[in-house]
Enzyme design. Structure first.
Site, PDB file in Angstrom:
ATOM      1  N   HIS A 139      -2.834 -29.007  95.588  1.00  0.00           N
ATOM      2  CA  HIS A 139      -2.462 -30.360  95.986  1.00  0.00           C
ATOM      3  C   HIS A 139      -2.895 -30.593  97.428  1.00  0.00           C
ATOM      4  CE1 HIS A 139      -0.259 -34.091  96.354  1.00  0.00           C
ATOM      5  NE2 HIS A 139       0.207 -33.657  97.507  1.00  0.00           N
TER       6      HIS A 139
ATOM      7  N   HIS B 113     -28.580 -27.127  81.205  1.00  0.00           N
ATOM      8  CA  HIS B 113     -27.706 -25.955  81.082  1.00  0.00           C
ATOM      9  C   HIS B 113     -27.623 -25.472  79.637  1.00  0.00           C
ATOM     10  CE1 HIS B 113     -25.549 -29.765  81.376  1.00  0.00           C
ATOM     11  NE2 HIS B 113     -24.715 -29.314  80.480  1.00  0.00           N
TER      12      HIS B 113
ATOM     13  N   ASP C 268     -35.063 -28.089  74.964  1.00  0.00           N
ATOM     14  CA  ASP C 268     -35.264 -29.457  74.469  1.00  0.00           C
ATOM     15  C   ASP C 268     -36.142 -29.526  73.220  1.00  0.00           C
ATOM     16  OD1 ASP C 268     -33.797 -30.406  76.593  1.00  0.00           O
ATOM     17  OD2 ASP C 268     -35.374 -31.732  77.383  1.00  0.00           O
TER      18      ASP C 268
HETATM   19  P1  FAD Z   1     -38.644 -28.526  80.209  1.00  0.00           P
HETATM   20  O1  FAD Z   1     -37.823 -28.525  81.427  1.00  0.00           O
HETATM   21  O2  FAD Z   1     -39.201 -29.808  79.727  1.00  0.00           O
HETATM   22  O3  FAD Z   1     -39.837 -27.504  80.496  1.00  0.00           O
HETATM   23  C1  FAD Z   1     -40.864 -27.297  79.604  1.00  0.00           C
HETATM   24  C2  FAD Z   1     -42.085 -26.822  80.371  1.00  0.00           C
HETATM   25  O4  FAD Z   1     -43.058 -26.384  79.439  1.00  0.00           O
HETATM   26  C3  FAD Z   1     -42.754 -27.916  81.201  1.00  0.00           C
HETATM   27  O5  FAD Z   1     -42.866 -27.516  82.539  1.00  0.00           O
HETATM   28  C4  FAD Z   1     -44.140 -28.074  80.565  1.00  0.00           C
HETATM   29  O6  FAD Z   1     -45.162 -28.326  81.519  1.00  0.00           O
HETATM   30  C5  FAD Z   1     -44.334 -26.711  79.929  1.00  0.00           C
HETATM   31  N1  FAD Z   1     -45.260 -26.715  78.792  1.00  0.00           N
HETATM   32  C6  FAD Z   1     -45.248 -27.555  77.730  1.00  0.00           C
HETATM   33  N2  FAD Z   1     -46.228 -27.221  76.863  1.00  0.00           N
HETATM   34  C7  FAD Z   1     -46.867 -26.155  77.388  1.00  0.00           C
HETATM   35  C8  FAD Z   1     -47.954 -25.351  76.971  1.00  0.00           C
HETATM   36  N3  FAD Z   1     -48.579 -25.563  75.805  1.00  0.00           N
HETATM   37  N4  FAD Z   1     -48.358 -24.328  77.780  1.00  0.00           N
HETATM   38  C9  FAD Z   1     -47.733 -24.103  78.966  1.00  0.00           C
HETATM   39  N5  FAD Z   1     -46.699 -24.822  79.407  1.00  0.00           N
HETATM   40  C10 FAD Z   1     -46.258 -25.825  78.630  1.00  0.00           C
HETATM   41  N6  FAD Z   1     -30.357 -32.323  82.244  1.00  0.00           N
HETATM   42  C11 FAD Z   1     -29.188 -31.907  82.786  1.00  0.00           C
HETATM   43  O7  FAD Z   1     -28.561 -30.988  82.266  1.00  0.00           O
HETATM   44  N7  FAD Z   1     -28.698 -32.485  83.930  1.00  0.00           N
HETATM   45  C12 FAD Z   1     -29.339 -33.500  84.554  1.00  0.00           C
HETATM   46  O8  FAD Z   1     -28.861 -33.993  85.575  1.00  0.00           O
HETATM   47  C13 FAD Z   1     -30.558 -33.961  83.991  1.00  0.00           C
HETATM   48  N8  FAD Z   1     -31.233 -34.972  84.576  1.00  0.00           N
HETATM   49  C14 FAD Z   1     -32.423 -35.384  84.038  1.00  0.00           C
HETATM   50  C15 FAD Z   1     -33.086 -36.432  84.644  1.00  0.00           C
HETATM   51  C16 FAD Z   1     -34.286 -36.890  84.131  1.00  0.00           C
HETATM   52  C17 FAD Z   1     -35.000 -38.024  84.809  1.00  0.00           C
HETATM   53  C18 FAD Z   1     -34.836 -36.244  82.982  1.00  0.00           C
HETATM   54  C19 FAD Z   1     -36.155 -36.694  82.419  1.00  0.00           C
HETATM   55  C20 FAD Z   1     -34.183 -35.203  82.358  1.00  0.00           C
HETATM   56  C21 FAD Z   1     -32.961 -34.762  82.876  1.00  0.00           C
HETATM   57  N9  FAD Z   1     -32.238 -33.739  82.287  1.00  0.00           N
HETATM   58  C22 FAD Z   1     -31.052 -33.329  82.818  1.00  0.00           C
HETATM   59  C23 FAD Z   1     -32.726 -33.056  81.082  1.00  0.00           C
HETATM   60  C24 FAD Z   1     -33.398 -31.714  81.458  1.00  0.00           C
HETATM   61  O9  FAD Z   1     -34.448 -31.966  82.357  1.00  0.00           O
HETATM   62  C25 FAD Z   1     -33.911 -31.027  80.224  1.00  0.00           C
HETATM   63  O10 FAD Z   1     -32.876 -30.877  79.279  1.00  0.00           O
HETATM   64  C26 FAD Z   1     -34.453 -29.632  80.562  1.00  0.00           C
HETATM   65  O11 FAD Z   1     -35.487 -29.726  81.519  1.00  0.00           O
HETATM   66  C27 FAD Z   1     -34.963 -28.931  79.307  1.00  0.00           C
HETATM   67  O12 FAD Z   1     -35.454 -27.686  79.656  1.00  0.00           O
HETATM   68  P2  FAD Z   1     -36.595 -26.974  78.799  1.00  0.00           P
HETATM   69  O13 FAD Z   1     -36.806 -25.651  79.472  1.00  0.00           O
HETATM   70  O14 FAD Z   1     -36.257 -27.001  77.377  1.00  0.00           O
HETATM   71  O15 FAD Z   1     -37.889 -27.895  78.969  1.00  0.00           O
END
Ligand code: FAD
Ligand code: NAI
Length: 463
Positions: free
Chosen positions: A442, A319, A310
């Site tokens: 089916h 995913h 993200d």
């Molecule tokens: P994140 O999951 O945001 O993880 C980042 C992590 O980094 C966090 O745990 C944070 O605490 C940690 N962090 C940040 N800064 C630091 C630091 N300086 N030091 C140590 N740790 C740190 N996506 C889907 O594909 N399907 C779904 O059904 C879906 N449903 C969702 C529902 C909701 C309500 C929300 C809010 C999002 C949803 N998403 C869904 C989106 C999905 O959650 C994100 O796309 C995904 O979590 C991104 O993954 P990531 O690893 O990039 O970041």
């Protein structure tokens, strides 16, 4: 001397924890830093997983109330226990986050607990201690975008995090933003009895979705009783003894009106989370939206520092983050890691679900691509009839000359599962005819996909 690793991943969400596991599988010495008390990031703790638990629980209740009777199944005094629903959600979250902890142990990934910040291009500091690595991966995810004038307190004015933990069903929930979060969580609380109004700035829902599907989607949510104020912006919120008074205005300008809510959910998008990392100190460049800039191999402006998920450009989906985590780990191991961004599905887990992959009709038009359309409604699908779940359709888009599949859009029962065969088809560069000539069990919901593929060539059999 700082502890040394081959790879340090900052953030243990789906991007970060998957990258850490894959890098460890490939023989690297890996650490993953996470500041939350549990692993799994937004997705497992407050995003995908808890929201899907609540969607399932509320759907079960709603089906028992409104859906089972047509199957001759009835129940009296139907009720629900919100505390137990939340308890189930918390258990599911706990099992998933513990699962990642187990996977870290299994793969010998070291969990560094705390918040990381950069000291140099190959050194970070966590809780006052330094750790070094040849490669450092930023996978710090995203956070909710704030709306000026509508201050979040996570009880009356909430983000998704507050909306998955409400202690009672609000009488009137106003959702600001008709996107993924607003519609999924709005439908949860609607099914549990709340009046739900969605205020959306644009004149349609989910701007990234195929327009025809979005229109059908609004209709099905309307049947559920959700109300919509499209082309409307919220200009302010005042807390009162009873709740919150929102001030609204037409997006294009005009007379203001007010709307009373018990709870307001702000869901106008998410933004890259980089706070506290000290990116400036090491010179990692970000774009105009605060996302970490990367090249095609996830390298940032600083050699040795990478970013995925993200926090970089692209759809904010778990995913997508996972695929990037795997691709980057493989690149770091000297392999040919790669993500096909043209074949990343998107699913909205309402019921019916909405699922898509590839281009929308609007995108093809804008790109000047000549295309063919094949559509098939679930009303003509035997399995959907048996289920009593006939809302929606499958829509396929293929190249007019080559018949190569360019996009697939489904609104209907279990659309999120049905879409998988079309993701695979697009990944393999299949034509609509390839899908049409594939035997489909089916009676199955996926027969609607086969029929839509036949319809691309004007030869659907069952309509
Ligand atoms: P994140 O999951 O945001 O993880 C980042 C992590 O980094 C966090 O745990 C944070 O605490 C940690 N962090 C940040 N800064 C630091 C630091 N300086 N030091 C140590 N740790 C740190 N996506 C889907 O594909 N399907 C779904 O059904 C879906 N449903 C969702 C529902 C909701 C309500 C929300 C809010 C999002 C949803 N998403 C869904 C989106 C999905 O959650 C994100 O796309 C995904 O979590 C991104 O993954 P990531 O690893 O990039 O970041
Ligand atoms: P979103 O980008 O999906 O939708 C935000 C909506 O708010 C848009 O329709 C936009 O036009 C509207 N908007 C923006 N500013 C506004 C304003 N001032 N007033 C009214 N409306 C406004 O963002 P959302 O729902 O917050 O979700 C964030 C992201 O999380 C999603 O884009 C998605 O990537 C991810 N997510 C994925 C899910 C899934 O895969 N099932 C579920 C939930 C979230």
């Amino acid at each position: 001397m700082a502890d040394q690793f081959d790879v340090i991943v900052i953030g243990a969400g789906p991007g970060g924890y998957v990258c850490a596991i894959r890098a460890a599988q490939l023989g690297m010495k890996v650490a993953c830093v996470e500041k939350r008390a549990t692993l799994g990031g937004t997705c497992l703790n407050v995003g995908c997983i808890p929201s899907k638990a609540l969607l399932q629980s509320s759907e079960n209740y709603h089906e028992l109330l409104h859906g089972f009777a047509r199957h001759g199944v009835s129940a009296e005094n139907v009720s629900f226990d919100l505390g137990k629903m939340m308890g189930h959600k918390d258990e599911v979250v706990g099992a998933n986050t513990k699962g990642v902890e187990f996977l870290f142990k299994k793969n010998k990934v070291t969990w560094l607990k705390g918040a990381a910040s950069f000291k140099s291009a190959n050194t970070i500091v966590v809780d006052g201690k330094e750790y070094g690595a040849r490669h450092i991966v930023i996978a710090t995810g995203s956070e909710s975008v704030p709306l000026p004038g509508v201050e979040v307190d996570e009880t009356q004015i909430v983000t998704s995090t507050g909306a998955i933990a409400l202690e009672s069903v609000p009488k009137h929930l106003v959702v600001i933003g008709g996107g993924y979060i607003g519609l999924e969580l709005g439908s949860v609380w609607r099914r549990l009895g709340a009046e739900v109004t969605v205020v959306e700035f644009l004149d349609r829902l989910v701007p990234t979705m195929d327009g025809e599907v979005a229109t059908a989607f609004q209709k099905t949510l309307g049947k559920l009783g959700m109300k919509f104020k499209l082309g409307t912006k919220v200009t302010g919120a005042a807390k009162t003894a009873k709740g919150v008074t929102l001030t609204l205005e037409p997006a294009k300008g005009g007379a203001a009106e007010t709307l009373e809510a018990d709870v307001v959910l702000v869901a106008i998008g998410r933004r890259a989370h980089t706070e506290g990392l000290g990116l400036d100190a090491v010179g990692v460049a970000t774009d105009e939206r605060g996302r970490v800039k990367t090249n095609g191999h996830y390298t940032t402006s600083v050699p040795g520092i990478y970013a995925i998920g993200d926090v970089i450009a692209g759809p904010m989906l778990a995913h997508k983050a996972e695929e990037e985590g795997v691709a980057l780990a493989e690149l770091l191991a000297g392999q040919a890691g790669h993500v096909n961004y043209g074949a990343i599905p998107g699913v909205v887990y309402t019921w019916p679900e909405v699922a898509s992959v590839g281009k929308t009709e609007e995108e093809l038009k804008a790109e000047g691509v000549a295309y063919k359309v094949g559509k098939f409604p679930f009303t003509a699908n035997g399995r959907a009839r048996a289920m009593g779940d006939t809302d929606g359709f499958v829509k396929l888009l293929s190249d007019k000359t080559t018949d190569k599949l360019l996009g697939a859009h489904i609104i209907g029962p279990d659309a999120g599962t049905i879409i998988a065969e079309l993701v695979l088809a697009i990944e393999f560069g299949a034509s609509a005819e390839d899908v049409a000539r594939t035997s489909h069990a089916h009676p199955s919901l996926n027969e609607a996909v086969k029929e839509a593929a036949l319809a691309v060539d004007g030869r659907a059999l069952h309509i």
